[in-house]
Design an enzyme around this catalytic site. Sequence first.
Site, PDB file in Angstrom:
ATOM      1  N   HIS A   9       1.153   1.042  -4.088  1.00 16.92           N
ATOM      2  CA  HIS A   9       1.696   0.467  -2.855  1.00 16.92           C
ATOM      3  C   HIS A   9       1.162  -0.963  -2.657  1.00 16.92           C
ATOM      4  CE1 HIS A   9       3.278   4.476  -2.183  1.00 16.92           C
ATOM      5  NE2 HIS A   9       2.071   4.925  -2.524  1.00 16.92           N
ATOM      6  N   GLU A  23      -2.876   4.417   2.779  1.00 19.17           N
ATOM      7  CA  GLU A  23      -3.107   4.705   1.361  1.00 19.17           C
ATOM      8  C   GLU A  23      -3.375   3.450   0.551  1.00 19.17           C
ATOM      9  OE1 GLU A  23      -0.618   6.626  -2.444  1.00 19.17           O
ATOM     10  OE2 GLU A  23       0.262   6.579  -0.436  1.00 19.17           O
ATOM     11  N   HIS A  76      -3.465   6.528  -6.371  1.00 17.39           N
ATOM     12  CA  HIS A  76      -2.791   6.834  -5.114  1.00 17.39           C
ATOM     13  C   HIS A  76      -3.600   7.816  -4.285  1.00 17.39           C
ATOM     14  CE1 HIS A  76       1.254   5.114  -6.180  1.00 17.39           C
ATOM     15  NE2 HIS A  76       0.725   5.222  -7.386  1.00 17.39           N
ATOM     16  N   GLU A 139      -3.729  11.149  -8.052  1.00 19.16           N
ATOM     17  CA  GLU A 139      -3.730  11.389  -6.611  1.00 19.16           C
ATOM     18  C   GLU A 139      -5.148  11.789  -6.226  1.00 19.16           C
ATOM     19  OE1 GLU A 139      -1.426  10.757  -4.561  1.00 19.16           O
ATOM     20  OE2 GLU A 139       0.561  11.095  -5.428  1.00 19.16           O
TER      21      GLU A 139
END
Length: 231
Positions: A9, A23, A76, A139
């Site tokens: 992101h 995040e 992430h 993740e």
Amino acid sequence: MKVCIDAGHGGKDSGAAGATVAEKWIALDVARRVAEKLRNSAIEVVLTRDEDYFVELAERANLSNNAGADIFISIHCNSAGESARGTEVWIYPGEKNDRRLAEDILQRLVERTGFRDRGVKEENFAVLRLTKCPAALVELGFISNPQEEQIMKTFDYQDEASTAIVEGIKAYAGISEPVEPPVIAQHWAKQYLDALQAKGLITNPDEWEDFDSPASKGQVLALCAKLADRL
């Protein structure tokens, strides 16, 4: 070896939102630490972003491909219900090398963070599909889980998570760190033993090991050395 680290992101894309942090910030903090630790091990690093700006998914893969990266890691935070927890790693379907990379990273993440092991999973994510080298999408944990969000915000967690990712990369690449011999602290009375040897009052330091006294050997050595200074 060259590794591309992708902080998920960024900029207008905040990613998943926790109660107190987005995040994109946790991903960036961990990515920077991973890059620093890899560079400290003389491994070349390419970052898809090193600040808070937006990068298209295809451009992230292009940056890795154009740099000739050997490994691509995208970082992430996960999101679901508040009870969801744990860490997982995603790969492009059917890629054996990607799976081995993901397993090496996931094992160390679980060991270092204590987060639940959710396994290695497969998906047709663009950054995994478009990269030419072995790739994994990590993740770290669930930002939607208040407890995990608070943990992931901490320096200690980010340091442990980044170390785990680096260890996983090295394990996959077959890079072993040299083992440094343990540093053995010198006994505080060693200086007195040396002083007595220099004066010729103790000729064989090995004989000192057979000395038996209710006082400690260090105390006796110190007293003898002080007396010797007055001779």
